[in-house]
Design an enzyme around this catalytic site. Structure first.
Site, PDB file in Angstrom:
ATOM      1  N   CYS A 181       0.799  -1.388  -0.449  1.00 12.77           N
ATOM      2  CA  CYS A 181       0.259  -0.138  -0.318  1.00 12.77           C
ATOM      3  C   CYS A 181       0.963   1.376  -0.236  1.00 12.77           C
ATOM      4  O   CYS A 181       0.702   2.038  -0.628  1.00 12.77           O
ATOM      5  CB  CYS A 181      -1.080  -0.139   0.959  1.00 12.77           C
ATOM      6  SG  CYS A 181      -1.957   1.670   1.329  1.00 12.77           S
TER       7      CYS A 181
ATOM      8  N   CYS B   2      -8.270  -1.973   6.907  1.00 14.10           N
ATOM      9  CA  CYS B   2      -9.592  -1.342   7.214  1.00 14.10           C
ATOM     10  C   CYS B   2     -10.160  -2.422   6.485  1.00 14.10           C
ATOM     11  O   CYS B   2     -11.640  -2.343   7.171  1.00 14.10           O
ATOM     12  CB  CYS B   2      -9.597  -0.239   6.043  1.00 14.10           C
ATOM     13  SG  CYS B   2     -11.184  -0.071   5.531  1.00 14.10           S
TER      14      CYS B   2
END
Length: 367
Positions: free
Chosen positions: A102, A198
């Site tokens: 990420c 998340c």
């Protein structure tokens, strides 16, 4: 030191670290704007993900600091560049680290490109790490807070991606960051740090993964190949894991806990051993691929330090050329629960993060 009054876009996540990052840059005289990234499709598990609350907090912080907040949707980029790799690794019996990808693919590529379109000279994040801008290019170092240092998660970022990057929290301890937030009345001052990913959120990891990968039950065996039970899927387990095996004590076995020592994708078998210090849980040497050096590649063999998981103390090792263009890393002392799919990250004695590579295989000590 970059000149002030230049425009910087802060990745504002709605947490205290990015909030204080924006505060510090504004106090230093930068022209500060913020960008909130939506990296997951809200139609998939919104009730589990904190994105909505985080956006509300980011909006409140931007209002407090009187800075403009942009909102960008990177869900497709995240799916293509991070999540598909995440699933493929689990499908192959490995344990990936999506936070590293990420950073490389989203925060320091897609986000940075978007920030430039908004006219930014710099991007900034709330990472606890340090970039030293030198004539030879940016170099990555640990932040001073050893408990929070996040250089491990930045090991795959290319040197050029750090060229226009600022890490204002480099010289701050986490308690000091919260004190700054409280002193300025920042609304996120007492917000808990985010943990995990998340899109998994408060769900059990097993429940989440089942949505994308079918469960394939298989045998749990001891080191002699004797079947002790049945697992519901190799992907739900990682090397060194103790919880969730469901085999309990065995007649004739020592009264010690069982730990995952190996996963065989070919036979779909999970090998377990008893005792936290069982030899099969340790390795002297690993093979690693997809190496990224932040700066010029060092001459090998290289004596340095390395860690195979976040917050692990640095371990003395020797890095040499491995097979098929990879690396061979030999540790001075055996390492416990080294996990294929995770990253080995290299450091100098001066706290510089030299880069990292993906762990492919381990060489275990003889029993």
């Amino acid at each position: 030191m970059p000149s002030t009054r230049e425009k910087v876009i802060v990745g504002l996540s709605g947490g205290v670290d990015s909030s204080v990052t924006a505060l510090l840059l504004k106090q230093q005289g930068y022209e500060v704007e913020a960008l909130f990234m939506k990296n997951w499709d809200e139609d998939d598990g919104t009730e589990y993900c904190t994105a909505r609350v985080d956006l509300e907090d980011a909006l409140r912080v931007a209002d407090q600091l009187q800075i403009e907040l942009h909102i960008a949707h990177f869900a497709r980029d995240y799916w293509d560049s991070v999540f598909t790799f995440f699933l493929d690794e689990y499908k192959n019996g490995r344990t990936p680290n999506p936070d590293v990808l990420c950073n490389r693919e989203i925060k320091f590529r897609v986000f940075a490109d978007h920030a430039r379109k908004l006219g930014a000279r710099w991007i900034a994040t709330g990472h606890y790490a340090n970039v030293v801008h030198s004539d030879s290019g940016p170099l990555l170092y640990k932040g001073i807070d050893d408990n929070k240092d996040q250089s491990y998660f930045l090991n795959a970022v290319a040197q050029h991606q750090l060229r226009d990057t600022l890490f204002p929290l480099a010289n701050y301890l986490k308690p000091s960051v919260r004190e700054l937030a409280r002193a300025q009345g920042i609304v996120t001052q007492d917000k808990k740090d985010s943990t995990g990913i998340c899109f998994i959120g408060e769900r059990r990891f097993k429940d989440f993964l089942q949505k994308y990968l079918p469960a394939q039950p298989g045998p749990i065996v001891d080191e002699s190949g004797i079947e002790l039970g049945v697992h519901q899927g190799i992907m739900y387990h990682t090397i060194g894991q103790r919880q969730g095996l469901g085999i309990g004590g065995r007649r004739g076995s020592a009264d010690q806990a069982w730990y995952v020592a190996d996963k065989c994708i070919e036979t779909n078998a999970l090998t377990v051993v008893q005792g936290n210090s069982h030899p099969l849980l340790f390795t002297d040497q690993i093979d690693a691929t997809n190496c990224n050096w932040i700066g010029d590649a060092p001459r090998l063999p290289l004596r340095c330090q390395a860690k195979v998981r976040y917050r692990q103390p640095d371990q003395d090792c020797t890095v040499n050329t491995g097979s098929n263009g990879g690396l061979s890393v030999v540790f001075d002392h055996p390492q416990r629960a080294v996990t294929p799919g995770q990253y080995v990250v290299f450091y100098s004695a001066e706290r510089q993060c030299l880069g990292g590579a993906i762990i492919e295989r381990t060489k275990r000590n003889p029993v």
